[in-house]
Design a protein around this motif. Structure first.
Motif, PDB file in Angstrom:
ATOM      1  N   TRP A  51       0.825  -1.195   0.000  1.00  0.00           N
ATOM      2  CA  TRP A  51       0.000   0.000   0.000  1.00  0.00           C
ATOM      3  C   TRP A  51       0.871   1.261   0.000  1.00  0.00           C
ATOM      4  CZ3 TRP A  51      -4.650   0.731  -1.509  1.00  0.00           C
ATOM      5  CH2 TRP A  51      -5.286   1.950  -1.237  1.00  0.00           C
ATOM      6  N   ARG A  52       1.943   1.221   0.747  1.00  0.00           N
ATOM      7  CA  ARG A  52       2.861   2.357   0.775  1.00  0.00           C
ATOM      8  C   ARG A  52       3.455   2.585  -0.615  1.00  0.00           C
ATOM      9  NH1 ARG A  52       6.385   0.348   3.947  1.00  0.00           N
ATOM     10  NH2 ARG A  52       5.146   0.743   5.812  1.00  0.00           N
ATOM     11  N   TRP A  53       3.805   1.490  -1.304  1.00  0.00           N
ATOM     12  CA  TRP A  53       4.375   1.609  -2.647  1.00  0.00           C
ATOM     13  C   TRP A  53       3.346   2.181  -3.636  1.00  0.00           C
ATOM     14  CZ3 TRP A  53       3.330  -0.603  -7.452  1.00  0.00           C
ATOM     15  CH2 TRP A  53       4.314  -0.398  -8.422  1.00  0.00           C
ATOM     16  N   LEU A  54       2.099   1.741  -3.555  1.00  0.00           N
ATOM     17  CA  LEU A  54       1.059   2.280  -4.424  1.00  0.00           C
ATOM     18  C   LEU A  54       0.870   3.781  -4.196  1.00  0.00           C
ATOM     19  CD1 LEU A  54      -1.600  -0.560  -4.160  1.00  0.00           C
ATOM     20  CD2 LEU A  54      -0.391   0.111  -6.240  1.00  0.00           C
ATOM     21  N   SER A  55       0.872   4.181  -2.936  1.00  0.00           N
ATOM     22  CA  SER A  55       0.702   5.601  -2.617  1.00  0.00           C
ATOM     23  C   SER A  55       1.868   6.422  -3.147  1.00  0.00           C
ATOM     24  CB  SER A  55       0.567   5.782  -1.099  1.00  0.00           C
ATOM     25  OG  SER A  55      -0.540   5.056  -0.599  1.00  0.00           O
ATOM     26  N   LEU A  56       3.075   5.887  -2.999  1.00  0.00           N
ATOM     27  CA  LEU A  56       4.255   6.577  -3.498  1.00  0.00           C
ATOM     28  C   LEU A  56       4.249   6.656  -5.019  1.00  0.00           C
ATOM     29  CD1 LEU A  56       6.972   7.905  -2.791  1.00  0.00           C
ATOM     30  CD2 LEU A  56       8.012   5.616  -2.853  1.00  0.00           C
ATOM     31  N   THR A  57       3.788   5.596  -5.679  1.00  0.00           N
ATOM     32  CA  THR A  57       3.705   5.586  -7.139  1.00  0.00           C
ATOM     33  C   THR A  57       2.759   6.669  -7.635  1.00  0.00           C
ATOM     34  OG1 THR A  57       4.226   3.224  -7.282  1.00  0.00           O
ATOM     35  CG2 THR A  57       3.046   4.196  -9.142  1.00  0.00           C
ATOM     36  N   ALA A  58       1.569   6.739  -7.030  1.00  0.00           N
ATOM     37  CA  ALA A  58       0.601   7.754  -7.434  1.00  0.00           C
ATOM     38  C   ALA A  58       1.155   9.154  -7.199  1.00  0.00           C
ATOM     39  CB  ALA A  58      -0.705   7.565  -6.675  1.00  0.00           C
ATOM     40  N   GLN A  59       1.831   9.344  -6.085  1.00  0.00           N
ATOM     41  CA  GLN A  59       2.393  10.655  -5.768  1.00  0.00           C
ATOM     42  C   GLN A  59       3.488  11.045  -6.760  1.00  0.00           C
ATOM     43  OE1 GLN A  59       4.003  10.862  -1.818  1.00  0.00           O
ATOM     44  NE2 GLN A  59       4.821  12.920  -2.094  1.00  0.00           N
ATOM     45  N   GLN A  60       4.367  10.098  -7.077  1.00  0.00           N
ATOM     46  CA  GLN A  60       5.473  10.399  -7.990  1.00  0.00           C
ATOM     47  C   GLN A  60       4.973  10.695  -9.399  1.00  0.00           C
ATOM     48  OE1 GLN A  60       9.239   8.217  -7.745  1.00  0.00           O
ATOM     49  NE2 GLN A  60       8.972   7.612  -9.880  1.00  0.00           N
ATOM     50  N   PHE A  61       4.001   9.922  -9.863  1.00  0.00           N
ATOM     51  CA  PHE A  61       3.493  10.104 -11.219  1.00  0.00           C
ATOM     52  C   PHE A  61       2.622  11.346 -11.356  1.00  0.00           C
ATOM     53  CE2 PHE A  61       3.780   5.364 -12.594  1.00  0.00           C
ATOM     54  CZ  PHE A  61       5.135   5.528 -12.811  1.00  0.00           C
ATOM     55  N   SER A  62       2.047  11.837 -10.252  1.00  0.00           N
ATOM     56  CA  SER A  62       1.120  12.963 -10.332  1.00  0.00           C
ATOM     57  C   SER A  62       1.791  14.230 -10.861  1.00  0.00           C
ATOM     58  CB  SER A  62       0.491  13.236  -8.965  1.00  0.00           C
ATOM     59  OG  SER A  62       1.470  13.662  -8.029  1.00  0.00           O
ATOM     60  N   GLN A  63       3.112  14.339 -10.731  1.00  0.00           N
ATOM     61  CA  GLN A  63       3.804  15.546 -11.190  1.00  0.00           C
ATOM     62  C   GLN A  63       3.814  15.660 -12.711  1.00  0.00           C
ATOM     63  OE1 GLN A  63       8.243  15.365 -10.703  1.00  0.00           O
ATOM     64  NE2 GLN A  63       7.786  13.373  -9.774  1.00  0.00           N
ATOM     65  N   TYR A  64       3.438  14.569 -13.404  1.00  0.00           N
ATOM     66  CA  TYR A  64       3.420  14.590 -14.867  1.00  0.00           C
ATOM     67  C   TYR A  64       2.004  14.758 -15.416  1.00  0.00           C
ATOM     68  CZ  TYR A  64       8.081  12.683 -14.194  1.00  0.00           C
ATOM     69  OH  TYR A  64       9.393  12.491 -13.806  1.00  0.00           O
ATOM     70  N   ALA A  65       1.036  15.004 -14.557  1.00  0.00           N
ATOM     71  CA  ALA A  65      -0.363  15.018 -14.983  1.00  0.00           C
ATOM     72  C   ALA A  65      -0.658  16.106 -16.006  1.00  0.00           C
ATOM     73  CB  ALA A  65      -1.278  15.175 -13.761  1.00  0.00           C
ATOM     74  N   GLU A  66       0.104  17.188 -16.008  1.00  0.00           N
ATOM     75  CA  GLU A  66      -0.150  18.294 -16.945  1.00  0.00           C
ATOM     76  C   GLU A  66       0.684  18.172 -18.216  1.00  0.00           C
ATOM     77  OE1 GLU A  66      -2.596  20.313 -16.278  1.00  0.00           O
ATOM     78  OE2 GLU A  66      -2.870  19.251 -14.371  1.00  0.00           O
ATOM     79  N   ARG A  67       1.496  17.123 -18.348  1.00  0.00           N
ATOM     80  CA  ARG A  67       2.330  16.935 -19.541  1.00  0.00           C
ATOM     81  C   ARG A  67       1.551  16.170 -20.619  1.00  0.00           C
ATOM     82  NH1 ARG A  67       7.846  16.909 -17.868  1.00  0.00           N
ATOM     83  NH2 ARG A  67       8.354  16.428 -20.053  1.00  0.00           N
ATOM     84  N   GLU A  68       2.186  15.992 -21.772  1.00  0.00           N
ATOM     85  CA  GLU A  68       1.583  15.170 -22.830  1.00  0.00           C
ATOM     86  C   GLU A  68       1.780  13.706 -22.440  1.00  0.00           C
ATOM     87  OE1 GLU A  68       1.241  15.060 -27.682  1.00  0.00           O
ATOM     88  OE2 GLU A  68       2.791  16.254 -26.723  1.00  0.00           O
ATOM     89  N   LEU A  69       0.843  13.225 -21.676  1.00  0.00           N
ATOM     90  CA  LEU A  69       1.028  12.014 -20.885  1.00  0.00           C
ATOM     91  C   LEU A  69       0.367  10.801 -21.533  1.00  0.00           C
ATOM     92  CD1 LEU A  69       1.990  10.815 -18.159  1.00  0.00           C
ATOM     93  CD2 LEU A  69      -0.220  11.472 -17.214  1.00  0.00           C
TER      94      LEU A  69
END
Length: 382
Positions: free
Chosen positions: A279-297
């Motif tokens: 669960w900690r890894w899933l939360s960290l994954t979502a947090q890390q990937f969220s910084q790219y949400a405004e890019r051509e993703l």
């Protein structure tokens, strides 16, 4: 927070994750599903699971009523890479390994529970045309496709306890994790297995598949000790249990025993630690990937991980990337499915895979003009 009872050992209280109800979920046929429900672990046997409560039952029923198997590929079974790197149907890989593991005769009887549109039965019939095959499903929407496989194929919507006859091989490909009462299911299943017959069960392996926690209609999330415990508690002898047929899944083969089988309770601390780590890894994954949400993703894959990430990031991804030719040119979640070569320059491609898996896939993509972002490292999600 404690609620519910354990599906395996019957312990009256589960220890629940407090933040799970706020997280997006996904269905087992790879559709985004709204946040809600509960997730926890049994403090007695360490089985990770969702409480069998009215919310889980209602979600599961709603999912099954609109179930669309292999939607991203137009009903064709998903492809997987074989040892040579070629993409082949998943059932072909499973049956190839099954025939190497078991000495199956040229003629006998097979029951495939949760047969879907007959993908597994179709390949098995090609390999063992002398067998009588039966497919089982909860409704009859796929009955014509299954019966069209051959005159040696039957179809039923009866529950396990009422299916007629006995079978030399019973297969459950990603079905057992859906069972509301796994022990009751396995007990009823024993009556369907002929003397000398076996059952093969394949489930997601929680130790290597953290995204399985997010599947709304999966009731239990098995690590190896929990799966062994369930079969032994229901009175089965374990013949084979391996995590290496292909990534993120676990295969077990067992046979019923008349005498009582010793079923020592797994150490509960191990399951609790695994749940917390994943669960900690899933939360960290979502947090890390969220910084790219405004890019051509773009997201790699159309399965559970990419579908969940698409919802979790606010549906900002412009499309999905796959290797499987059957999916390229289609759509998923209303967005295009592309080959990596067709990505626009300067695109960002997120690899929502546990460490080690994404790197292998990325090595096949020769695109220096795009940014490939891997999920974070973690101790257990490997």
């Amino acid at each position: 927070m404690n609620e519910g009872h354990c599906r395996l050992c019957g312990h009256e209280r589960l220890t629940l994750l407090e933040d799970f109800p706020r997280t997006h979920r996904v269905t087992s046929d790879c559709r985004p599903w709204s946040p809600g429900g509960q997730l926890g672990v049994c403090p007695h046997c360490g089985t990770v699971q969702k409480p069998d409560d009215p919310q889980w039952r209602a979600d599961s029923q709603a999912i099954y009523e609109s179930y669309h198997i292999y939607a991203a590929s137009g009903g064709r079974e998903q492809g997987m890479a074989n040892a040579d790197g070629a993409t082949v149907a998943r059932s072909s890989l499973v049956i190839e390994r099954l025939l190497k593991t078991l000495k199956l005769p040229e003629s006998a009887r097979l029951l495939d529970i949760g047969c879907g549109n007959g993908a597994f039965l179709r390949v098995f019939n090609d390999k063992r045309p002398g067998w009588d095959l039966t497919g089982s499903e909860f409704d009859d929407r796929h009955q014509p496709a299954v019966l069209a496989i051959g005159d040696n194929v039957a179809f039923t919507t009866e529950p396990v306890a009422r299916i007629a006859g006995e079978f030399d091989l019973v297969t459950l490909n990603h079905v057992f994790e859906h069972a509301p009462d796994p022990i009751l299911f396995l007990t009823a299943l024993k009556m369907r297995i002929a003397p000398g017959g076996v059952v093969m069960i394949q489930v997601p392996d929680l130790e290597h598949s953290p995204f399985d926690l997010l599947v709304a209609d999966h009731g239990a999330h098995y690590h190896r000790e929990a799966l062994l415990y369930a079969l032994r508690r229901a009175g089965y002898e374990i013949l084979y249990c391996e995590q290496g047929w292909y990534p993120k899944e676990m295969t077990l083969i067992a046979r019923p025993r008349d005498e009582r089988v010793n079923a020592p309770t797994p150490a509960p601390e191990w399951g609790a630690q695994l749940l917390n780590d994943q669960w900690r890894w899933l939360s960290l994954t979502a947090q890390q990937f969220s910084q790219y949400a405004e890019r051509e993703l773009y997201l790699f894959g159309t399965a559970i991980a990419a579908t969940w990430l698409y919802a979790q990031l606010g549906e900002t991804a412009r499309g999905f990337v796959v290797d499987d030719p059957a999916q390229i040119g289609g759509s998923h979640c209303g967005k295009p499915v592309l080959a990596a070569k067709d990505l626009p320059a300067r695109a960002v491609l997120l690899m929502a895979f546990p460490p080690g898996v994404g790197e292998t896939i990325a090595a096949r993509i020769v695109r220096p003009d795009i940014l490939i972002v891997q999920a974070p490292q973690a101790e257990r999600a490997s």
